[in-house]
Design a protein around this motif. Structure first.
Motif, PDB file in Angstrom:
ATOM      1  N   UNK A 108      27.422  43.710  30.614  1.00 43.66           N
ATOM      2  CA  UNK A 108      28.804  44.155  30.793  1.00 43.66           C
ATOM      3  C   UNK A 108      28.915  45.523  31.450  1.00 43.66           C
ATOM      4  N   UNK A 109      27.832  46.292  31.498  1.00 40.70           N
ATOM      5  CA  UNK A 109      27.899  47.586  32.170  1.00 40.70           C
ATOM      6  C   UNK A 109      27.530  47.506  33.648  1.00 40.70           C
ATOM      7  N   UNK A 110      27.341  46.278  34.164  1.00 41.50           N
ATOM      8  CA  UNK A 110      27.082  46.097  35.587  1.00 41.50           C
ATOM      9  C   UNK A 110      28.409  46.054  36.360  1.00 41.50           C
ATOM     10  N   UNK A 111      28.436  46.710  37.515  1.00 43.22           N
ATOM     11  CA  UNK A 111      29.597  46.674  38.405  1.00 43.22           C
ATOM     12  C   UNK A 111      29.374  45.559  39.428  1.00 43.22           C
ATOM     13  N   UNK A 112      30.346  44.676  39.567  1.00 43.47           N
ATOM     14  CA  UNK A 112      30.179  43.530  40.460  1.00 43.47           C
ATOM     15  C   UNK A 112      30.839  43.766  41.815  1.00 43.47           C
ATOM     16  N   UNK A 113      30.453  42.926  42.743  1.00 45.22           N
ATOM     17  CA  UNK A 113      31.063  42.920  44.068  1.00 45.22           C
ATOM     18  C   UNK A 113      32.579  42.786  43.971  1.00 45.22           C
ATOM     19  N   UNK A 114      33.040  41.929  43.073  1.00 44.43           N
ATOM     20  CA  UNK A 114      34.481  41.736  42.912  1.00 44.43           C
ATOM     21  C   UNK A 114      35.144  42.980  42.332  1.00 44.43           C
ATOM     22  N   UNK A 115      34.477  43.668  41.406  1.00 42.89           N
ATOM     23  CA  UNK A 115      35.009  44.928  40.879  1.00 42.89           C
ATOM     24  C   UNK A 115      35.264  45.918  42.010  1.00 42.89           C
ATOM     25  N   UNK A 116      34.288  46.038  42.907  1.00 43.75           N
ATOM     26  CA  UNK A 116      34.364  47.013  43.993  1.00 43.75           C
ATOM     27  C   UNK A 116      35.500  46.656  44.951  1.00 43.75           C
ATOM     28  N   UNK A 117      35.590  45.401  45.342  1.00 42.23           N
ATOM     29  CA  UNK A 117      36.618  45.013  46.304  1.00 42.23           C
ATOM     30  C   UNK A 117      38.007  45.025  45.678  1.00 42.23           C
ATOM     31  N   UNK A 118      38.117  44.656  44.421  1.00 42.86           N
ATOM     32  CA  UNK A 118      39.436  44.711  43.781  1.00 42.86           C
ATOM     33  C   UNK A 118      39.920  46.151  43.666  1.00 42.86           C
ATOM     34  N   UNK A 119      39.002  47.065  43.352  1.00 42.75           N
ATOM     35  CA  UNK A 119      39.380  48.476  43.278  1.00 42.75           C
ATOM     36  C   UNK A 119      39.831  49.006  44.630  1.00 42.75           C
ATOM     37  N   UNK A 120      39.371  48.373  45.712  1.00 37.41           N
ATOM     38  CA  UNK A 120      39.772  48.777  47.063  1.00 37.41           C
ATOM     39  C   UNK A 120      41.053  48.082  47.521  1.00 37.41           C
ATOM     40  N   UNK A 121      41.702  47.327  46.626  1.00 37.81           N
ATOM     41  CA  UNK A 121      42.972  46.701  46.959  1.00 37.81           C
ATOM     42  C   UNK A 121      42.893  45.266  47.426  1.00 37.81           C
ATOM     43  N   UNK A 122      41.734  44.653  47.328  1.00 38.33           N
ATOM     44  CA  UNK A 122      41.558  43.273  47.751  1.00 38.33           C
ATOM     45  C   UNK A 122      42.018  42.304  46.657  1.00 38.33           C
ATOM     46  N   UNK A 123      42.615  41.182  47.065  1.00 40.82           N
ATOM     47  CA  UNK A 123      42.785  40.047  46.169  1.00 40.82           C
ATOM     48  C   UNK A 123      41.427  39.379  46.023  1.00 40.82           C
ATOM     49  N   UNK A 124      41.065  38.994  44.809  1.00 41.80           N
ATOM     50  CA  UNK A 124      39.731  38.444  44.566  1.00 41.80           C
ATOM     51  C   UNK A 124      39.822  37.098  43.860  1.00 41.80           C
ATOM     52  N   UNK A 125      38.969  36.162  44.249  1.00 39.34           N
ATOM     53  CA  UNK A 125      38.981  34.832  43.635  1.00 39.34           C
ATOM     54  C   UNK A 125      37.599  34.222  43.690  1.00 39.34           C
ATOM     55  N   UNK A 126      37.289  33.419  42.670  1.00 40.20           N
ATOM     56  CA  UNK A 126      36.058  32.628  42.623  1.00 40.20           C
ATOM     57  C   UNK A 126      36.441  31.203  42.261  1.00 40.20           C
ATOM     58  N   UNK A 127      35.944  30.249  43.035  1.00 45.61           N
ATOM     59  CA  UNK A 127      36.220  28.836  42.795  1.00 45.61           C
ATOM     60  C   UNK A 127      34.900  28.082  42.782  1.00 45.61           C
ATOM     61  N   UNK A 128      34.493  27.597  41.591  1.00 45.56           N
ATOM     62  CA  UNK A 128      33.264  26.819  41.545  1.00 45.56           C
ATOM     63  C   UNK A 128      32.430  27.097  40.317  1.00 45.56           C
ATOM     64  N   UNK A 129      31.128  27.122  40.526  1.00 48.32           N
ATOM     65  CA  UNK A 129      30.154  27.302  39.450  1.00 48.32           C
ATOM     66  C   UNK A 129      29.866  28.792  39.292  1.00 48.32           C
ATOM     67  N   UNK A 130      30.183  29.347  38.134  1.00 47.60           N
ATOM     68  CA  UNK A 130      30.008  30.776  37.879  1.00 47.60           C
ATOM     69  C   UNK A 130      28.589  31.088  37.411  1.00 47.60           C
ATOM     70  N   UNK A 131      28.206  30.596  36.249  1.00 45.45           N
ATOM     71  CA  UNK A 131      26.835  30.654  35.724  1.00 45.45           C
ATOM     72  C   UNK A 131      26.334  32.058  35.434  1.00 45.45           C
ATOM     73  N   UNK A 132      27.245  32.976  35.082  1.00 46.46           N
ATOM     74  CA  UNK A 132      26.828  34.308  34.644  1.00 46.46           C
ATOM     75  C   UNK A 132      27.573  34.750  33.394  1.00 46.46           C
ATOM     76  N   UNK A 133      28.002  33.775  32.581  1.00 47.40           N
ATOM     77  CA  UNK A 133      28.663  34.087  31.324  1.00 47.40           C
ATOM     78  C   UNK A 133      29.960  33.323  31.169  1.00 47.40           C
ATOM     79  N   UNK A 134      30.226  32.856  29.947  1.00 46.43           N
ATOM     80  CA  UNK A 134      31.396  32.024  29.688  1.00 46.43           C
ATOM     81  C   UNK A 134      32.503  32.768  28.954  1.00 46.43           C
ATOM     82  N   UNK A 135      32.153  33.439  27.876  1.00 45.99           N
ATOM     83  CA  UNK A 135      33.168  34.070  27.039  1.00 45.99           C
ATOM     84  C   UNK A 135      33.571  35.420  27.637  1.00 45.99           C
ATOM     85  N   UNK A 136      34.868  35.698  27.623  1.00 42.08           N
ATOM     86  CA  UNK A 136      35.374  36.976  28.101  1.00 42.08           C
ATOM     87  C   UNK A 136      34.770  38.093  27.236  1.00 42.08           C
TER      88      UNK A 136
END
Length: 589
Positions: A102-130
């Motif tokens: 949970x202390x890792x910063x993701x690609x989506x974190x970086x782009x969302x902070x820059x004002x990008x809309x972010x979406x993932x559609x498909x197989x995630x496979x890096x964790x299920x529970x929020x």
């Protein structure tokens, strides 16, 4: 070994500014699942045709030697973080080992902070529970499944932003439709779209339209009989790859129709080598192997308005490079809280013949085995050195010709493994439950522990369920940490035959508990085989039905969640797919 993204570029800062100002390019990342380097006509495979994917290489830049990890979740973690997966807590593919710290910063974190809309559609496979869930890792929108594989590709149960929904049609087509809708909805603002498709991962399910082309087809590039290629499996995989190509064509057509194709960076690659023995350019190894064939994939990057078409980059690169490269291309400031292992590939994208590009070492690891790759050599898991340009099949070790290189790379391997071991956190990471920002939490059988006679429906946990619950001494447990407080409706997704109705069961979470009875029969048949083109290894699935267990009050803290039957009037309690917790209201005590 480690590199940060800025300050390493061979191009001048003024060149960067001219290239990147103020375009705010959109980003589309398409990730195939278990597609090998050889599963494209661009790679020279005459068994299939993939014109739309090939076009990305023709109109963009292709990396001739691009490396990922041998299996799914480690590669996805490296794509998301720019760091080797072992640093980020990802050391398996199921039962919590696939979760990104949970202390890792993701690609989506970086782009969302820059004002990008972010979406993932498909197989995630890096964790299920929020907050391991994609909605907790920087993605505004998620539609798909969080597990390592899924048991049905035709209108399966999926989730949309944490809520269970029914898919529509063939899964890869459905995911692409969702992606195209996202493009339409966000055409007037910059966006990051991550499309991790589920194919050609098994089970080998593909619509008739694609299968009919292959089922009676003679494959001109089939392997020799000594290699024991399963031709039906190969045909199913290639049919799935042609379906991917069709969907890539649809997605690219949508970008063009919206006028977005000139200012959209499109990346295509796969998460590991092929999932069966089939043509792969003569390379040694397949999925799960740290040899060349298990970790080399195609990698194409297209940005029509900016990157010169048709370039081929000979320098080695890998999934760890995607994040630093994209932030450079998009001109997004990056101040990583942890050092990156990847480096920006921008100099190579501007000039594939970079003369001062330093040789580097890329490490591949799975199941306790490590190999490493330099521009010229691979040192395999057993310490054998191969000259990869002249010997891509790794058939003739050259240890005796290059003893100094063997010593140098062996030490690099030992140092890397020692560093990864130091960074690996061996402490328990319970499965998170009731996070304040999550309305719903799923606890699938994959993450639970069976006790007594209870077993999973298959040795591969990802789409399995619990069965053979036959004794009052049996139980099922989940190691959890409750992150919020409040009252939660608890439901179990179950099946039970009519003659077994009536079992009384208790659920216990710390000081909270509830009692319930399996009161209604629900006994659907196993399904999946009707769509399989070859017999699967994974569990078949059933249409599990939600059963209301009751309302439980939860308080923050670590605990064991346990299910235990008190009375079993029939031969067994039920089959169980998952528990679902839905917040009813929050309390402040």
């Amino acid at each position: 070994m480690m590199a940060c993204c800025f300050g390493q570029l061979a191009c001048t800062e003024s060149t960067k500014k001219d290239l990147l100002a103020p375009t705010h390019p959109n980003v589309v990342i398409i990730l195939a699942d278990d597609q090998g380097w050889g599963d494209l006509s661009h790679s020279g495979n005459r068994n299939l045709s993939t014109p739309h994917i090939d076009q990305l290489a023709i109109q963009g830049v292709s990396f001739d030697r691009f490396y990922v990890q041998p299996v799914c979740s480690p590669t996805r973690a490296e794509l998301l973080t720019g760091r080797y997966h072992l640093r980020s807590g990802v050391y398996g593919t199921s039962q919590g080992q696939e979760r990104l710290d949970l202390d890792e910063v993701t690609l989506a974190d970086v782009f969302r902070a820059a004002g990008y809309a972010t979406a993932a559609f498909g197989k995630w496979h890096n964790g299920t529970q929020y907050p391991y869930h994609p909605n907790g890792r920087g993605f505004d929108e998620f539609y798909g499944f969080c597990s390592g594989h899924w048991g049905n590709y035709f209108s399966p149960v999926l989730e949309h932003n944490g809520e269970l929904v029914r898919g529509s049609g063939y899964l890869a087509d459905d995911l692409t439709e969702r992606a195209m809708d996202f493009l339409e909805e966000n055409k007037d603002r910059p966006f990051l779209l991550y499309l991790p498709l589920n194919t050609p991962h098994s089970p080998m399910q593909v619509p008739d339209r694609w299968w009919d082309e292959f089922k009676g087809k003679s494959l001109p590039m089939s392997l020799s009989s000594e290699l024991a290629e399963d031709l039906d499996y190969t045909k199913a995989a290639l049919a799935m790859c042609e379906n991917i190509d069709w969907n890539v064509g649809r997605l690219m057509g949508k970008l063009e129709s919206l006028g977005l194709d000139e200012n959209t960076i499109v990346i295509y690659f796969s998460d590991n080598g092929p999932n069966s023995t089939r043509w792969n350019g003569g390379m040694k190894g397949r999925k799960g192997s740290t040899d060349e064939g298990g970790v080399r994939t195609p990698f194409f990057i297209q940005w029509k308005s900016t990157l010169a078409a048709g370039q081929v980059v000979p320098q080695i690169a890998g999934a760890i490079d995607v994040l630093p490269t994209l932030v450079d291309l998009a001109g997004i400031p990056l101040s990583p809280t942890k050092p990156l292992d990847g480096k920006s590939l921008l100099p190579l994208l501007l000039d594939a013949q970079q003369e001062d590009w330093a040789d580097r070492t890329i490490f591949n690891h799975w199941n306790g085995h490590t190999s490493l790759r330099t521009q010229e050599f691979r040192l395999d898991k057993d310490g054998n050195l191969f000259q990869m340009v002249s010997d891509p099949s790794q058939s003739s070790p050259v240890n005796g010709l290059y003893p100094e290189i063997v010593t140098q790379l062996s030490k690099a391997k030992e140092d890397w493994e020692r560093e990864m071991y130091r960074e690996r956190d061996e402490s328990q990471r319970p499965f998170t439950l009731a996070h304040p920002d999550a309305q719903i939490t799923q606890l699938p059988a994959r993450d639970g522990i069976p006790h007594g006679n209870i077993v999973r429906s298959n040795r591969f946990p990802n789409d399995a369920f619990f069965t053979n619950w036959v004794s009052t001494s049996d139980s099922i447990s989940w190691d959890i940490e409750v992150l919020g407080r409040g009252d939660f409706l608890v439901e179990a997704f179950y099946t039970c035959s009519e003659e077994n109705v009536g079992s009384k069961v208790g659920m216990y979470i710390g000081s909270s508990s509830l009692e319930f009875q399996v009161g209604e029969p629900h006994d659907p048949p196993l399904t999946g085989m009707e769509h399989d083109r070859v017999e699967r290894m994974e569990s078949y699935v059933k249409d599990f039905k939600p059963m209301r267990l009751g309302i439980v009050h939860l308080r923050p803290g670590k605990a064991s969640l346990r299910l235990k039957a008190h009375e079993i009037p029939g031969t067994q309690v039920m089959d169980l797919r998952s528990l679902l917790f839905t917040r009813i209201h929050e309390t402040m005590e």
